[in-house]
Design an enzyme around this catalytic site. Structure first.
Site, short mmCIF file in Angstrom:
data_model
loop_
_atom_site.label_atom_id
_atom_site.label_comp_id
_atom_site.label_asym_id
_atom_site.label_seq_id
_atom_site.Cartn_x
_atom_site.Cartn_y
_atom_site.Cartn_z
CG HIS A 1 65.09 5.52 -42.72
ND1 HIS A 1 65.19 6.68 -43.21
CD2 HIS A 1 64.31 5.38 -41.61
CE1 HIS A 1 64.80 7.21 -42.35
NE2 HIS A 1 64.22 6.50 -41.27
CD GLU A 2 62.98 2.28 -39.72
OE1 GLU A 2 63.64 2.42 -38.29
OE2 GLU A 2 62.32 3.20 -39.98
CG HIS B 1 72.28 7.52 -34.13
ND1 HIS B 1 71.13 8.42 -34.21
CD2 HIS B 1 73.42 7.96 -33.41
CE1 HIS B 1 71.66 9.83 -33.69
NE2 HIS B 1 72.89 9.39 -33.01
#
Length: 670
Positions: free
Chosen positions: A459-460, A466
């Site tokens: 997730h991180e 991004h």
């Protein structure tokens, strides 16, 4: 000695020279940065030439670089490695930085220049830049008279002080609530590696020969699923839930009540019915009613599923179920129904393999990027590792820093932040960090992860991608600088590769034997995915609806007691379950009270998950883990940051608006 922050870092990609920085350097650089930025803004506002895009908007984007360098490195330490001196400096600087923010966006001359910019002839990204600045001026209160603006400044300064104090108390409360055990027999059920980690934690805390169960940020603690001793489970959960509300110097209840009151007053001054309305005005959600409708529609089926789970657990337990029993008997039912033993599979999830052979491998297959560890570079702590990330053609994207282990100087939870944000205007490439709080194993021992921790690593890293893939002109639009209810979307999408067969087979190998996770176990993990979703969704919605309840209050309706308000709010929202406390109770809800990051915005996770679930369907429909798919997702979405409306980016990627059905199916709510 010259302050190293006063000029651009000589290190690759502008990595801060942490080894050369002192607390006084940070103080000096932040204060000088504020002064320098004010001078730059004064020159922009006083420019005798007519306002143009270049002499106003571009000049604004180029200003404040010293302040940006200083705050990026300083607040990285505040979160990840805060000494007493750093915490004291945070207390001193935070109100000054809040005042500086007001000095920028309550500057009438600056606002008038932005209003005077002729947008005709501007490209879409440049026109959006002007629009976004004007929107922030208005949302900050530029339209208010001098008296109201003065009050806004006072409120913002006090909210900054309160948020800093809440965060510092919450971190100390989490540390002090750790459970110290004398007898290893009380840890029955934990794995050998978990017991070794508890012994190491006790030694670090000066309690050699004992065992320390440290806490993570949410209320529900991982050890509850394994501890056989019911009394120990009760002590652990009660210690976790009592954080911040147990009296004494770490009690945060007065801070909560004053924070909520001031936010309500600020919203009223800015013309909103409540603080939640103000926050949603800055998000992708069309309005606050849409947020309420979505959360309200999910609560009944989630609670229904949770109740069905509770009945199964009570049957398994053979006695009255209590909150500290849930995780333990849920793990037992999962093991009996699906033959999934989470403790037994942990040796297949070793941190190094999860990271290099899982996370990095998936990113390579999807986007063609490669990772090259830079042992010649130094982070802010010995545990920090640094990789240079390169495109397939060998061009560098930037740096990725990984800081995975818990320590007393680090706040709880997991997060990504940027040290340098990509910008073509400034010639910057991204430098991003992932922070987690995995228990550090004894020296020389491997770090085994739970499946939840594996999910957090993936997730991180979605946030990191991004930031790394950002390809925008202006720093204001870089990477994760998107609305709060959109920012979780790319990170959630990256979780889909955890169980993707090609990725799982590459990283889930037994630490000792090297054998892959057996296929029948993989199938059982997939079969069991819906088990526990009733609890997970109810726990999450409890926190999201509690956040809403605090932020729909008017300034004259602030309750006298935090604990009773919380209980009533959950009952009124139809999400109160006696066995399922919200994921965060108010006393340690740092997302919404340690600063305003997720205040009235904790709904963002489920709002983003609608986009995520629909995107997972797109990947599956189009062949999954392929370079072609990665290139589309990168070019249409990850690279755009906030340079265009994020929902427009989603539509460009997906070809339509998101649909709710995939989320409902994923969570068993259909």
């Amino acid at each position: 000695m010259t302050n190293p922050l006063f000029g651009p870092s000589p290190l690759p990609f502008g990595l801060p020279p942490f080894a050369s920085l002192t607390t006084e350097h940070y103080r000096e650089a932040v204060e000088a940065g504020i002064s320098e930025h004010l001078d730059e803004l004064a020159r922009i506002a006083a420019n005798p030439e007519a306002a143009t895009f270049v002499n106003t908007a571009v000049a604004m984007e180029q200003s404040g670089q010293l302040l940006d360098r200083a705050t990026a490195s300083f607040f990285t330490l505040v979160s990840a490695d805060a000494s007493e001196a750093i915490r004291a400096l945070e207390t001193d600087l935070s109100p000054k930085l809040a005042a500086h923010q007001d000095a920028v966006y309550l500057n009438r001359k600056l606002y008038e220049r932005f209003k005077s910019i002729d947008p005709s002839g501007l490209d879409a990204q440049s026109a959006r830049l002007v629009e976004e600045y004007l929107k922030e001026f208005r949302q900050s209160g530029i339209q208010l008279d001098d008296t109201a603006q003065s009050r806004i400044r006072e409120i913002n300064a006090e909210l900054s002080r309160l948020g800093t104090e809440f965060g510092q108390r919450a971190k100390e409360a989490t540390k002090s609530a750790a459970l110290l055990m004398d007898d290893v027999a009380d840890l029955a059920g934990l794995s050998a590696s978990d017991i070794a980690a508890a012994a190491e934690a006790a030694t670090t805390a000066g309690q050699e020969g004992k065992y320390l169960l440290t806490l993570i940020q949410p209320g529900n603690q991982p050890a509850l699923a394994s501890l056989e001793n019911r009394v120990v489970r009760r002590r652990l959960l009660e210690a976790s839930l009592a954080r911040g509300t147990a009296g004494g110097p770490l009690d945060v209840r007065p801070l909560i009540l004053e924070t909520v009151r001031l936010r309500a007053e600020k919203a009223a001054l800015l013309g909103f019915d409540n603080f939640a309305e103000l926050v949603v005005d800055q998000q992708t959600a069309p309005d606050f009613a849409a947020v309420q409708d979505m959360l309200g529609s999910l609560a009944p089926p989630a609670l229904r599923n949770a109740q069905a789970e509770a009945e199964a657990l009570a049957k398994e337990a053979g006695h009255r179920l209590e909150p500290w029993d849930w995780a333990y008997f849920s793990a037992r039912v999962r093991k009996e129904r699906y033959q999934v033993d989470e403790q037994a599979i942990r040796p297949y999830f070793e941190l190094e393999s999860v990271l290099v052979n899982g996370v990095f491998h998936a990113a390579n297959k999807l986007y063609g990027i490669t990772f090259h560890e830079r042992k010649d570079l130094q982070g802010y702590h010995p545990d920090v590792r640094i990789w240079e990330v390169r495109n397939e053609d060998g061009d560098s994207l930037g740096l990725f820093l990984g800081d995975y282990f818990t320590r007393p100087s680090k706040r709880g939870g997991a997060w990504m932040n940027s040290l340098v944000e990509q910008s073509r205007l400034l010639g910057n490439k991204a430098v991003v960090i992932n922070n987690l709080n995995i228990s550090k194993p004894a020296p020389g021992e491997p770090a085994f992860l739970s499946l939840d921790e594996v999910r957090t690593v993936f997730h991180e890293f979605g946030h990191a991608l991004h930031g790394l893939f950002s390809d925008v002109s202006y720093p204001r639009f870089s990477g994760t600088s998107v609305p709060r209810d959109f920012v979780e979307y790319p990170s959630q999408v990256n979780e889909m590769w955890i169980m993707w067969p090609e990725v799982l087979a590459n990283y889930a190998k037994h630490h000792s034997t090297g054998k892959p996770l057996p296929q029948d176990v993989v199938q059982k993990l997939n079969d069991s995915q819906l088990w526990g979703e009733g609890f997970a969704t109810t726990e999450y919605l409890g926190a999201a609806l509690l956040d809403v309840a605090w932020h729909v209050l008017g300034q004259d309706s602030i309750p006298a007691d935090v604990t009773s308000f919380e209980a009533q709010a959950l009952a009124d929202a139809g999400i109160g379950h006696p066995l399922i406390p919200p994921r965060y109770r108010s006393g340690y809800f740092q997302h919404i009270f340690a600063g305003a990051g997720y205040a009235a915005g904790y709904y963002s996770y489920i709002w983003s998950e609608v986009l995520d679930a629909d995107t997972v369907e797109w990947f599956k429909e189009n062949g999954g883990l392929t370079r072609a798919n990665g290139d589309v997702f990168r070019s249409e979405l990850l690279s755009k940051g906030n340079s265009r409306d994020p929902l427009e980016s989603f539509r460009s990627f997906r070809g339509r608006d998101a649909r709710l059905a995939p989320l409902l199916k994923r969570r068993g709510l259909d």
